[in-house]
Design an enzyme around this catalytic site. Structure first.
Site, mmCIF file in Angstrom:
data_model
loop_
_atom_site.group_PDB
_atom_site.id
_atom_site.type_symbol
_atom_site.label_atom_id
_atom_site.label_comp_id
_atom_site.label_asym_id
_atom_site.label_seq_id
_atom_site.Cartn_x
_atom_site.Cartn_y
_atom_site.Cartn_z
ATOM 1 N N ASP A 47 0.031 -4.864 2.330
ATOM 2 C CA ASP A 47 -0.698 -4.019 1.384
ATOM 3 C C ASP A 47 0.054 -2.706 1.125
ATOM 4 O OD1 ASP A 47 -3.401 -3.698 0.018
ATOM 5 O OD2 ASP A 47 -3.406 -1.883 1.241
ATOM 6 N N GLU A 49 3.367 -6.050 -1.376
ATOM 7 C CA GLU A 49 2.669 -5.549 -2.561
ATOM 8 C C GLU A 49 3.244 -4.156 -2.791
ATOM 9 O OE1 GLU A 49 -1.501 -3.955 -4.384
ATOM 10 O OE2 GLU A 49 -0.778 -3.385 -2.428
HETATM 11 C C1 NOJ Z 1 -4.171 -2.813 -2.617
HETATM 12 C C2 NOJ Z 1 -5.271 -3.824 -2.506
HETATM 13 O O1 NOJ Z 1 -4.912 -4.967 -3.231
HETATM 14 C C3 NOJ Z 1 -6.520 -3.151 -3.018
HETATM 15 O O2 NOJ Z 1 -7.576 -4.062 -3.133
HETATM 16 C C4 NOJ Z 1 -6.876 -2.017 -2.106
HETATM 17 O O3 NOJ Z 1 -7.981 -1.310 -2.646
HETATM 18 C C5 NOJ Z 1 -5.711 -1.038 -1.946
HETATM 19 N N1 NOJ Z 1 -4.456 -1.709 -1.745
HETATM 20 C C6 NOJ Z 1 -5.931 -0.146 -0.758
HETATM 21 O O4 NOJ Z 1 -5.807 -0.882 0.424
#
Ligand code: NOJ
Length: 566
Positions: free
Chosen positions: A218, A277
């Protein structure tokens, strides 16, 4: 002028070894709280996933990625993790997790779990200790605590803004402030502190030892920060080049963290995988995708493109070229738990674009704010284009990420009342941003029942009545349904594994794309409104069940089998 181009991706057959599974996998994202509810409390759970293992197997996916299922106060749908090495008791136990893993592995499905290293929950034991221990304590060193400014320190240390709206600093009872890039319930971790470095290695080993195959990381571009004083203002941060030395985003030194993780991944056989990500400029993506870092990174370029031949072609060519700069493969995504579902995006007017090509506002936001009435959504057109885009994507070299429910042709749910909303972006923006709940509504499994087969209790987010028409039960075995299209496409794709190359073929039309893979399979997509003739009969069509014709209808993708002489 020739239109033929080759993408020089890494070849699956570069070495005598079989290509690793992740290079060209179809990965299905499960948002566990909304997938299937086995214990009847309205919330999806781990046993619910196990109960649907046969569904996943019949769908034909290679892997599932589970969004966070860890103990959490759910301030951000589970991305506020209170314990990285356990299961939320509302979702089950570690034994349930092991049972699920075994059930999926028995069906040849790999399991990827979400890891959230930029922040944790304010309920995490280390954050609770930091609150108790007070200013200047070693416990506070694990987070980013600072004194405020102004008389009595009543103003935040800087004017930084959080991603969900409002200030990025929150004041605690003794007057100090802590940094949270997301919700206040998600304090940022101090990655200069060795405790987090050790703790995350422990976490990676904990899940890898249980048999997990990989990790989705993440906000992988945000962990490390240069917080030496004086801290810059938000305007100064915004103006800084994002060249690896930015104070808070996409810093080169984040790869020191991932180099350590890489040693962990490679200590397993087979090596554990990771996908970043990272919302960074595309020229910086290869850093995350390199073999010494996480190994693969999402590109969200298809997700932010319009349903448009020129844009799709540019995105594909560019990303295959980027993947070729590392030994990684490309990734493709059309929908996930953070964006308006692609069937809905494609049924709405195309968004205005910023000079860099990104949508000026979140695509679909006006329609969402209206509760789904303005501007009008053309559901059929959106669904038709979505199936065409998906079939276009599934033919590409690299791995494709699917989001639960897209195989049912689900649209975004717009009519969720304020009182039922859960997403912090809605609350933190004072309703300006309606948030992401509309793509997180529990799946419809059957036509009837209190939760359309999701479970026995009323679901944690309301399912509108139109969802019944999309139910798994409604579509299973029905020729021409979206579900059967996905099943047939994934079954075909499994037979296809080949080198990661693609050759564009001329079409004579600006609104039609045509590419060929090294095994001879060809993919033709008509983005516009007129039929397009092809020279060989089609094997699979996104818009109906007819095969064998030599015509690709409007807003449709066709897959064409290799000719016998190839
Ligand atoms: C990216 C995640 O995909 C999202 O759902 C989340 O709110 C943020 N990161 C914070 O963790």
């Amino acid at each position: 002028m020739t239109q033929i181009q080759h993408a020089h991706g890494t070849r699956a057959s570069d070495s005598a070894e079989p290509a690793p599974w992740w290079r060209q996998a179809v990965v299905y994202q499960i948002y566990p709280r909304s997938f299937a509810d086995a214990d009847g409390d309205g919330l999806g759970d781990i046993a619910g996933i196990t109960s649907r293992a046969d569904y996943l197997s019949a769908l034909g996916v290679d892997a599932v990625w589970l969004s966070p299922f860890y103990p959490s106060a759910l301030a951000d749908g589970g991305y506020d993790v209170a314990d990285h090495r356990d299961v939320d008791p509302r979702l089950g136990t570690l034994d349930d997790f092991d049972t699920m893993l075994a059930a999926l592995h028995a069906r040849g499905i790999k399991v990827v779990v979400d890891i959230v290293p930029n922040h944790c929950s304010d309920q995490h034991v280390w954050f609770q200790e930091a609150l108790r221990a007070g200013r200047g304590s070693p416990e506070r060193e694990r987070f980013v605590f600072r004194e405020g400014t102004g008389p009595g320190g009543e103003h935040p240390p800087t004017d930084w803004l959080s991603a969900f709206g409002g200030p990025a600093w929150h004041r605690v009872a003794d007057g100090q402030w802590y940094l949270h890039h997301f919700a206040p319930e998600q304090p940022d971790l101090n990655w200069d502190h060795p405790d987090w470095r050790e703790d995350f290695v422990r976490t990676l080993r904990f899940w890898s030892d249980r048999g997990v195959d990989g990790f989705r990381v993440d906000v992988a571009h945000m962990l490390t920060k240069d917080l030496t004083e004086p801290l810059p203002s938000q305007a100064e941060l915004d103006a800084m080049p994002k060249d690896g030395l930015h104070r808070t985003i996409d810093r080169d030194d984040v790869h020191d963290v991932y180099a350590q993780w890489r040693e962990v991944f490679n200590s397993y056989d087979p090596p554990r995988t990771a996908v970043a990500e990272a919302w960074v400029s595309s020229d910086r993506i290869p850093l995350y995708a390199s073999e010494t870092s996480l190994g693969q990174a999402f590109n969200f370029d298809l997700l932010i493109a319009d349903f448009d031949a020129e844009q799709f072609r540019r995105v594909v060519t560019h990303n295959l070229e980027l993947a070729g700069r590392t030994r990684s493969s490309s990734t493709w995504v059309l929908s996930n738990h953070d964006v308006v579902r692609h069937a809905t995006r494609y049924g709405l007017p195309a968004p205005e674009r910023r000079p860099d090509g990104e949508p000026a506002v979140k695509h679909g936001m006006e329609w969402l704010r209206s509760g789904g009435t303005d501007p009008r959504l053309d559901r059929d057109l959106g669904g038709r284009r979505a199936r065409a885009a998906t079939l276009f994507m599934l033919g590409l070299p690299g791995s494709s990420y699917l989001y639960q429910g897209e195989e049912l042709g689900l649209h975004e749910v717009a009519d969720i009342s304020d009182g039922e909303r859960q997403d912090p972006s809605f609350f933190r923006s004072g309703g300006e941003d309606v948030g992401r709940d509309g793509c997180r509504v529990p799946l419809p499994w059957s036509r009837e029942g209190v939760a359309l087969g999701f479970g026995e209790a009323s679901p944690h987010l309301p399912q509108p009545s139109w969802m019944a028409d999309h139910a798994v039960e409604q579509q299973s075995g029905v020729p021409g349904s979206t579900l059967e299209l996905y099943r047939r496409a994934l079954a075909r794709r499994r037979e296809w594994q080949c080198d990661e190359d693609l050759e564009w073929l001329p079409t004579g039309r600006e609104d039609v794309l045509h590419y060929r893979r090294p095994n001879g399979w060809e993919v033709v997509t008509v983005f516009g409104d007129a039929d397009h003739a092809v020279s060989r009969p089609v094997a699979l069509l996104s818009s109906d069940d007819a095969v064998g014709s030599r015509v690709v209808p409007p807003q449709t993708t066709a897959w064409i089998a290799p000719s016998r002489t190839d």
